[in-house]
Write an enzyme that holds these catalytic residues in place. Structure first.
Site, PDB file in Angstrom:
ATOM      1  N   HIS A   1      -4.120  -5.047  -6.108  1.00 45.74           N
ATOM      2  CA  HIS A   1      -5.469  -5.204  -6.664  1.00 45.74           C
ATOM      3  C   HIS A   1      -5.715  -4.151  -7.738  1.00 45.74           C
ATOM      4  O   HIS A   1      -4.883  -3.267  -7.945  1.00 45.74           O
ATOM      5  CB  HIS A   1      -6.497  -5.064  -5.536  1.00 45.74           C
TER       6      HIS A   1
ATOM      7  N   ASP B   1      -1.916   0.293  -2.166  1.00 39.41           N
ATOM      8  CA  ASP B   1      -2.259  -1.034  -2.698  1.00 39.41           C
ATOM      9  C   ASP B   1      -1.921  -1.025  -4.181  1.00 39.41           C
ATOM     10  O   ASP B   1      -2.643  -0.432  -4.986  1.00 39.41           O
ATOM     11  CB  ASP B   1      -3.754  -1.329  -2.483  1.00 39.41           C
TER      12      ASP B   1
ATOM     13  N   SER C   1      -7.860 -12.701  -2.967  1.00 37.52           N
ATOM     14  CA  SER C   1      -8.577 -11.438  -3.156  1.00 37.52           C
ATOM     15  C   SER C   1      -8.550 -10.968  -4.609  1.00 37.52           C
ATOM     16  O   SER C   1      -9.320 -10.089  -4.980  1.00 37.52           O
ATOM     17  CB  SER C   1      -8.022 -10.363  -2.236  1.00 37.52           C
TER      18      SER C   1
END
Ligand SMILES: *[C@@H]1O[C@H](CO)[C@@H](O)[C@H](O)[C@H]1NC(C)=O
Ligand SMILES: *[C@@H]1O[C@H](CO)[C@@H](O)[C@H](O)[C@H]1NC(C)=O
Ligand SMILES: *[C@@H]1O[C@H](CO)[C@@H](O)[C@H](O)[C@H]1NC(C)=O
Ligand SMILES: *[C@@H]1O[C@H](CO)[C@@H](O)[C@H](O)[C@H]1NC(C)=O
Length: 443
Positions: free
Chosen positions: A412, A409, A151
């Protein structure tokens, strides 16, 4: 673009080195499992599956990797973030259809914007020019740029598409359905330059089966080091620039196989197996992927040379409890000297830079028409604890008032955000590659 001024460092005193080391080890020992488990398997929030990316040219601690090149090579890998008045080329609205929801921090209500006003100032004499969409597309006219990995590869791909579409329209020609599975294999065409940008999901680079929360699914990964992942490898003939980016999936429990034999495991899911850790197999995965690229290119020589790039490991920043309010709530990058690259992050970076050096030498020795480069982002990424989605991985997480526990998160990057800088460096690598190809063919 506006003036950049060296930033002043006013924040907290660095911890004593020893404390920091211990903290770092403890963090890597304990955190990733809980966190990655959450990011992968949590009940349905539109949460991102976890995963990886990084930056550009000189290998880290180890020795010289390549011989003197014709032009002076800029090393963008070390430096500092400096304030800039120039904002990003795009925003969460103008590129909203491209950006994965959990990384569209603006659309999810992240209130501060200071993290958008920094530029990377490489150490030494080279400056890093801002991204120029027309220049990039001209360099890859009629060509195909593919991101392969997890990702974080997708995160970097979406950044590139947003940077390019800030000036040139693109058509989404594959993966437009919007589902999570479809988004793992998206492809855009830029009609103005007949150029293609795509992303291929391949979190191990080699073949494997991913852990799954589906009924009957395994709760660990299985990796087969003797089997290429044909989902991308079989398409190599049609790809001119391939950018590999992996790492975080290697932290999960896993069994490792080669020719039917177990060659190791991590957090070993089978009884009575000896833990091997993941550093060795991470290196092996990068090595095998690069060897696959070199071998297939040598076997069917392309009309013009290819470029293979490895984006080095992009560190996560869980600073405190992963579901705490402040898991990654900094508002500014770390200042120079404030934070050293963590042990694990540096080892991953080192392995990738060394494997790139070996693959480049191998390609030359075998006359394969492919340049191999490292995009070394580990150091610059490590300083950007301020630029992850954090709680804004979910939309308006505090709409119902403050809360003490909130999923974060810290892996990312917000788009726009510092990962746009990875693509500024990619542009320079692409330029170097095209320049070499042109001067070679005109000899
Ligand atoms: C986003 O960019 C578009 C196009 O440049 C602009 O019209 C819009 O005002 C921007 N939105 C925000 C929230 O900055
Ligand atoms: C567009 O690029 C592809 C290669 O990606 C090439 O095969 C095709 O001929 C090009 N089309 C035009 C119109 O230039
Ligand atoms: C990859 O692994 C899957 C599942 O184990 C298997 O079905 C497939 O044949 C493998 N692909 C290759 C190229 O070996
Ligand atoms: C694991 O090792 C222990 C001790 O050597 C042994 O008693 C046990 O039977 C082994 N279990 C398996 C599944 O092999």
């Amino acid at each position: 673009m506006g003036a950049s001024t060296p930033r002043h460092h006013l924040t907290s005193q660095p911890l004593p080195l020893i404390t920091k080391r211990i903290f770092t080890y403890a963090l890597y020992a304990l955190l990733p499992l809980a966190v990655l488990h959450y990011l992968l398997f949590s009940p349905p929030p539109p949460g991102p599956p976890p995963l990886a990316a990084s930056s550009s040219s000189s290998p880290p601690p180890h020795g010289e990797v390549r011989k003197a090149a014709p032009a002076p090579r800029c090393d963008y890998s070390e430096g500092e973030w400096v304030r800039s008045t120039a904002g990003p080329r795009y925003n969460g609205t103008s590129c909203g259809a491209t950006i994965k929801e959990g990384q569209n921090c603006m659309a999810h209500g992240r209130p501060d914007t200071g993290y958008l006003y920094w530029r990377w100032q490489p150490r030494g004499r080279c400056a890093l020019p801002p991204f120029a969409p027309g220049e990039f597309l001209e360099l890859v006219r009629g060509r195909h740029v593919a991101f392969v990995g997890d990702s974080l590869a997708r995160n970097q791909c979406e950044s590139l598409v947003c940077l390019l579409t800030s000036e040139f329209p693109a058509e989404l020609v594959r993966g437009g359905g919007g589902g999570d599975e479809e988004r793992k294999f998206r492809r855009w065409v830029f009609p103005s330059h007949n150029a293609t940008v795509s992303v291929f999901w391949s979190p191990f680079l080699v073949n494997g089966t991913e852990k799954s929360s589906a009924p009957g699914g395994l709760d660990y990964n299985r990796l087969y080091f003797d089997q290429p992942d044909e989902r991308w490898a079989a398409e190599l003939h049609g790809i001119d620039v391939v950018v590999l980016s992996v790492g975080h999936w290697f932290l999960h429990p896993a069994m490792y196989y080669e020719r039917g034999e177990v060659i190791g495991c991590h957090h070993c899911p089978e009884p009575n197996r000896t833990e091997t850790g993941f550093f060795g197999v991470f290196r092996l995965a990068v090595k095998n992927a690069l060897r696959e690229i070199v071998t297939r290119t040598a076997r069917s020589p392309p009309p013009s040379p290819k470029l293979a790039v490895v984006t080095t490991f992009s560190p996560a920043h869980f600073e405190g409890e992963w579901d705490g309010r402040d898991a990654c709530a900094r508002s500014e990058p770390y200042a120079p000297g404030e934070k050293e690259v963590g042990y694990m992050d540096r080892e991953m970076w080192r392995a990738e830079a060394e494997e790139v050096g070996e693959a480049a030498a191998d390609a030359r020795a075998r006359g394969a028409r492919v340049d191999v480069e490292a995009l070394q982002v580990t150091a610059m990424a490590s300083l950007r604890a301020d630029a992850h989605p954090g709680p804004y991985m979910n939309a308006f997480p505090f709409a119902g008032g403050e809360r003490a526990r909130v999923p974060n998160d810290c892996v990312h990057w917000c788009l726009p955000g510092p990962i746009d800088t990875w693509n500024e460096i990619l542009l320079q690598l692409v330029k170097r590659w095209r320049t070499a190809a042109v001067s070679f063919s005109s000899k």
